[in-house]
Design an enzyme around this catalytic site. Structure first.
Site, short mmCIF file in Angstrom:
data_model
loop_
_atom_site.label_atom_id
_atom_site.label_comp_id
_atom_site.label_asym_id
_atom_site.label_seq_id
_atom_site.Cartn_x
_atom_site.Cartn_y
_atom_site.Cartn_z
N ASN A 231 0.95 -1.23 0.24
CA ASN A 231 0.00 -0.47 -0.49
C ASN A 231 0.90 1.47 -0.60
OD1 ASN A 231 -1.77 2.03 0.58
ND2 ASN A 231 -2.76 1.33 2.81
N TRP A 232 1.00 1.44 -0.92
CA TRP A 232 2.20 2.72 -1.28
C TRP A 232 1.74 4.23 -0.76
CZ3 TRP A 232 3.82 2.45 -7.27
CH2 TRP A 232 4.79 1.02 -7.43
N LYS A 233 0.35 4.72 -0.75
CA LYS A 233 -0.50 4.98 0.44
C LYS A 233 0.50 6.44 -0.63
CE LYS A 233 0.07 2.96 4.77
NZ LYS A 233 -0.11 3.69 5.92
N HIS B 87 -9.04 1.60 4.82
CA HIS B 87 -8.51 1.52 5.55
C HIS B 87 -8.45 2.45 6.66
CE1 HIS B 87 -4.11 2.83 6.30
NE2 HIS B 87 -3.94 1.59 5.29
N GLU C 73 -6.97 5.08 7.62
CA GLU C 73 -6.61 5.75 7.28
C GLU C 73 -7.83 7.41 6.75
OE1 GLU C 73 -2.69 5.34 5.83
OE2 GLU C 73 -2.01 4.87 7.08
N GLY D 276 3.10 -1.43 4.73
CA GLY D 276 2.81 0.38 4.36
C GLY D 276 4.21 1.10 3.88
N GLY D 277 5.28 0.83 4.60
CA GLY D 277 6.40 1.88 4.92
C GLY D 277 7.31 0.68 3.85
P1 PGA Z 1 2.43 -0.06 7.88
O1 PGA Z 1 1.07 0.16 6.93
O2 PGA Z 1 3.66 -0.99 6.76
O3 PGA Z 1 3.47 1.54 7.16
O4 PGA Z 1 2.02 0.03 9.13
C1 PGA Z 1 0.05 -0.28 7.08
C2 PGA Z 1 -1.13 0.04 6.37
O5 PGA Z 1 -1.49 0.57 6.67
O6 PGA Z 1 -1.12 -0.48 5.06
#
Ligand code: PGA
Length: 248
Positions: A10-12, A94, A96, A231-232
């Site tokens: 998930n590149w956000k 998600h 966020e 994510g990260g």
């Molecule tokens: P993270 O994010 O691996 O940076 O904790 C995961 C996500 O929000 O899907």
């Protein structure tokens, strides 16, 4: 029944076009057999990334979609537009979007049904906040968020649930293997009550929240952890591929 593990990045709201294409090419080049890798890309780079991974084993994904058919919805992106670009899966719910952008359960449910109804793989994200975990509300919160789905979603191969404890996202604080397994088993049992046990046995349940190369193997060895939403660590091809390989 064996479920093929599904690990999605998930590149956000990250990358530039050039970085996105480079990252996508790296992932496509290294993606192994025996496990499904995917990338959920910012809308504006989906087309370029789709071209960069064309012909590879990597699934093209989006992070959001609006539930309405094309029309007067300024700024929104429809599921048909995503399909037009070759998108195969899309996230909903998600944390966020729930807690930063402020999407309601009703909106999330509409988006989930639109994504599933368009024939895409739906990755429905659920998870509790820290105060909810501390207040022993984890299972209750996850159950309510699971019920944003419905029995209209009759193909278990196109439903993926991502369990992402909010306190573990982007914090470096991961759920322990046992904490993840406990909630994943509950999710599968609840899906069994909502659909059927056969259906629930086929749904992939990803873990998300600070999954990294060094904890991925332990988490994905749990019986009900069928992959990850990353994510990260998905922003570097080598780190992401190390996690993907841990799912083999
Ligand atoms: P993270 O994010 O691996 O940076 O904790 C995961 C996500 O929000 O899907």
């Amino acid at each position: 029944m064996a479920r093929i593990k599904f690990i999605a990045g998930n590149w956000k709201m990250n990358t530039t076009k050039a970085v996105a294409v480079e990252l996508a090419k790296g992932v496509a080049k290294g993606a192994p057999d025996g496990v499904q890798a995917g990338v959920a890309v910012p809308f504006v780079y989906i087309d370029a990334v789709g071209q960069a991974i064309a012909g590879s084993k990597v699934l093209l994904g989006a992070q959001d979609a609006y539930f309405e058919k094309p029309g007067a919805f300024t700024g929104e992106i429809s599921v048909d537009m995503l399909k037009d670009l070759g998108v195969k899966f899309c996230l909903t719910g998600h944390s966020e979007r729930r807690h930063v952008i402020g999407e309601s359960p009703e909106l999330i449910s509409k988006k989930a049904h639109a994504i599933y109804g368009a024939g895409l793989i739906l990755v429905h994200c659920i998870g509790e906040k820290l105060e909810q975990r501390d207040g022993n509300k984890t299972l209750e919160v996850c159950k309510a968020q699971l019920h944003e789905l419905s029995s209209k979603m009759d193909d278990p191969d196109r439903l993926v649930v991502a369990y992402e404890p909010v306190w573990a996202i982007g914090t470096g604080r991961t759920a322990t293997d046992a904490q993840a397994q406990e909630v994943h088993a509950f999710i599968r049992a609840e899906l069994g009550r909502m659909f059927s046990t056969d259906y629930a046995a086929r749904v992939r349940i990803q873990y998300g929240g600070s999954m990294k190369p060094d904890n991925a193997k332990g988490l994905m060895s749990q019986p009900d952890v069928d992959g990850g939403l990353i994510g990260g660590a998905a922003l570097k091809a080598d780190q992401f591929l190390a996690i993907v390989n841990a799912g083999k």
